[in-house]
Design a protein around this motif. Structure first.
Motif, PDB file in Angstrom:
ATOM      1  N   UNK A  87       0.996  -1.198  -0.082  1.00 46.09           N
ATOM      2  CA  UNK A  87      -0.231  -0.182   0.077  1.00 46.09           C
ATOM      3  C   UNK A  87       0.832   1.261  -0.046  1.00 46.09           C
ATOM      4  N   UNK A  88       1.902   1.329   0.663  1.00 49.87           N
ATOM      5  CA  UNK A  88       2.878   2.211   0.644  1.00 49.87           C
ATOM      6  C   UNK A  88       3.676   2.454  -0.548  1.00 49.87           C
ATOM      7  N   UNK A  89       3.856   1.336  -1.001  1.00 53.75           N
ATOM      8  CA  UNK A  89       4.603   1.364  -2.391  1.00 53.75           C
ATOM      9  C   UNK A  89       3.591   1.927  -3.298  1.00 53.75           C
ATOM     10  N   UNK A  90       2.320   1.708  -3.461  1.00 55.28           N
ATOM     11  CA  UNK A  90       1.356   2.125  -4.260  1.00 55.28           C
ATOM     12  C   UNK A  90       1.360   3.793  -4.186  1.00 55.28           C
ATOM     13  N   UNK A  91       1.221   4.421  -2.858  1.00 56.97           N
ATOM     14  CA  UNK A  91       1.442   5.788  -2.879  1.00 56.97           C
ATOM     15  C   UNK A  91       2.483   6.270  -3.551  1.00 56.97           C
ATOM     16  N   UNK A  92       3.728   5.923  -3.297  1.00 56.76           N
ATOM     17  CA  UNK A  92       4.881   6.482  -3.869  1.00 56.76           C
ATOM     18  C   UNK A  92       4.889   6.124  -5.244  1.00 56.76           C
ATOM     19  N   UNK A  93       4.501   5.157  -5.921  1.00 55.30           N
ATOM     20  CA  UNK A  93       4.266   4.867  -7.325  1.00 55.30           C
ATOM     21  C   UNK A  93       3.346   5.858  -8.060  1.00 55.30           C
ATOM     22  N   UNK A  94       2.374   6.099  -7.274  1.00 57.56           N
ATOM     23  CA  UNK A  94       1.352   7.141  -7.981  1.00 57.56           C
ATOM     24  C   UNK A  94       2.076   8.456  -8.021  1.00 57.56           C
ATOM     25  N   UNK A  95       2.751   9.116  -7.286  1.00 51.97           N
ATOM     26  CA  UNK A  95       3.309  10.152  -7.399  1.00 51.97           C
ATOM     27  C   UNK A  95       4.505  10.081  -8.334  1.00 51.97           C
ATOM     28  N   UNK A 138       4.151  16.505  -0.887  1.00 45.29           N
ATOM     29  CA  UNK A 138       3.021  15.553  -1.390  1.00 45.29           C
ATOM     30  C   UNK A 138       3.205  14.336  -0.879  1.00 45.29           C
ATOM     31  N   UNK A 139       2.288  13.732  -0.185  1.00 44.02           N
ATOM     32  CA  UNK A 139       2.592  12.208   0.465  1.00 44.02           C
ATOM     33  C   UNK A 139       1.941  11.162  -0.576  1.00 44.02           C
ATOM     34  N   UNK A 140       1.390  11.803  -1.613  1.00 46.81           N
ATOM     35  CA  UNK A 140       0.721  10.664  -2.539  1.00 46.81           C
ATOM     36  C   UNK A 140       0.372  11.494  -3.379  1.00 46.81           C
ATOM     37  N   UNK A 141      -0.377  11.057  -4.723  1.00 47.81           N
ATOM     38  CA  UNK A 141      -0.742  11.791  -5.759  1.00 47.81           C
ATOM     39  C   UNK A 141      -2.138  12.481  -5.269  1.00 47.81           C
ATOM     40  N   UNK A 142      -2.656  12.076  -4.234  1.00 42.12           N
ATOM     41  CA  UNK A 142      -4.143  12.570  -4.009  1.00 42.12           C
ATOM     42  C   UNK A 142      -3.820  13.223  -2.723  1.00 42.12           C
ATOM     43  N   UNK A 143      -2.926  13.394  -1.936  1.00 42.63           N
ATOM     44  CA  UNK A 143      -2.915  13.857  -0.663  1.00 42.63           C
ATOM     45  C   UNK A 143      -1.451  14.822  -0.423  1.00 42.63           C
ATOM     46  N   UNK A 144      -1.521  15.754   0.142  1.00 40.04           N
ATOM     47  CA  UNK A 144      -0.342  16.439   0.507  1.00 40.04           C
ATOM     48  C   UNK A 144      -0.585  16.991   2.124  1.00 40.04           C
ATOM     49  N   UNK A 145       0.558  17.283   2.704  1.00 39.89           N
ATOM     50  CA  UNK A 145       0.837  17.726   4.025  1.00 39.89           C
ATOM     51  C   UNK A 145       1.459  18.994   4.211  1.00 39.89           C
TER      52      UNK A 145
END
Length: 297
Positions: free
Chosen positions: A18-26, A271-278
């Motif tokens: 799941x973490x890899x997927x977040x990184x791969x999306x970005x 950017x923490x993922x393609x859909x979120x930031x902090x």
């Protein structure tokens, strides 16, 4: 750009993927490729390495709250990647050291000294040789730990980006002048100290008021629209993961325009993922101060 993943304890294969997927999306968004879900942790790591090798420019990957070198390795390329720096925050230095020894990539400890800070500043700014003023800059944005100056990665990245942008505008021959002006901008005289110390919203900056000036340097490099959009982010709370889609309403922009604006703000927005930031707590404190100064509510 900056990419941020929060790891935590007891990561099984499903959570790692799941973490890899977040990184791969970005990464696929950066490379302009279609995103594909990894079929295994090993497959995900291979794809992360391939995409990171394709990205142009400098990148900081933050692996926060790491408990296992194995977990960190799953989110990092197996081979050295030019321009990539990895910041690992962990309760134990052995985790950081084990990753460094085994992975063959440039890993940055969350606590490092002036010499390591200078090396990073050189790479991030694109200056192979740094003048003496660069060391003064690092001391200005450092925190005191065990009686020693420890540069904070957030400000090393910000200053490096700011200097790189100015050199791009003024040319390499102006590098020494830019470093000198940067060092001068970070010095806090008595009048400036009195002005800043009285601001209740800047209580978190009282350890080092030069951090305020570092933020001001980064904001100064933005155009008017980007500066306005940045100040509007002061409405968000600390330690929140913010959906990028919210900005379409807040800014009145298309998805493409929002993503382009976030790229322009990459030294201040994570950017923490393609859909979120902090936003870092210090960034929010600074934005609240600036928004108040400019009469924004």
């Amino acid at each position: 750009g900056v990419m941020w993943l929060s790891l935590g304890q007891d990561l099984n294969e499903v959570k790692l993927m799941s973490l890899q997927t977040k990184l791969l999306r970005s990464l696929t968004a950066l490379c302009g490729e279609h995103h594909c879900e990894p079929s295994s942790v090993a497959d995900g790591r291979q794809e992360i390495g391939r995409l990171m090798a394709r990205t142009s420019g400098r990148m900081l990957l933050v692996l926060d709250d790491a408990w296992s070198a194995r977990d960190c390795a799953s989110l990092m390329p197996a081979q050295h990647t030019q321009g990539l720096h990895i910041l690992i925050t962990s309760r134990g230095e052995p985790v950081v050291r084990e990753v460094f020894d085994s992975a063959g990539v440039a890993v940055v400890s969350p606590i490092f000294g002036i010499e390591r800070g200078l090396q990073l500043l050189s790479e991030l700014s694109g200056c192979a040789r740094l003048p003496d003023d660069a060391k003064a800059v690092l001391h200005a944005v450092s925190a005191k730990t065990d009686g020693r100056s420890r540069p904070l990665p957030l400000f090393v990245a910000m200053i490096g980006k700011s200097v790189q942008q100015r050199i791009g505008q003024m040319g390499c021959t102006a590098a020494e002048q830019i470093w000198r002006e940067t060092a001068e901008a970070l010095r806090i005289g008595p009048e400036r100290q009195e002005e800043l110390i009285d601001l209740a919203t800047l209580a978190s900056f009282r350890e080092n008021l030069s951090w305020v000036c570092a933020f001001e340097l980064s904001v100064k490099m933005l155009d008017d629209e980007a500066r306005c959009r940045l100040l509007q982010l002061a409405v968000f709370s600390r330690q929140s993961s913010i959906p990028v889609s919210i900005l379409e309403d807040l800014w009145g922009c298309s998805t493409r325009r929002v993503n382009r604006m976030l790229s322009a703000l990459s030294q201040l927005v994570t950017r923490t993922s393609a859909t979120h930031f902090t936003l870092h707590d210090l960034v929010i404190d600074f934005l609240l101060h600036r928004a108040s100064e400019e009469g924004m509510s």
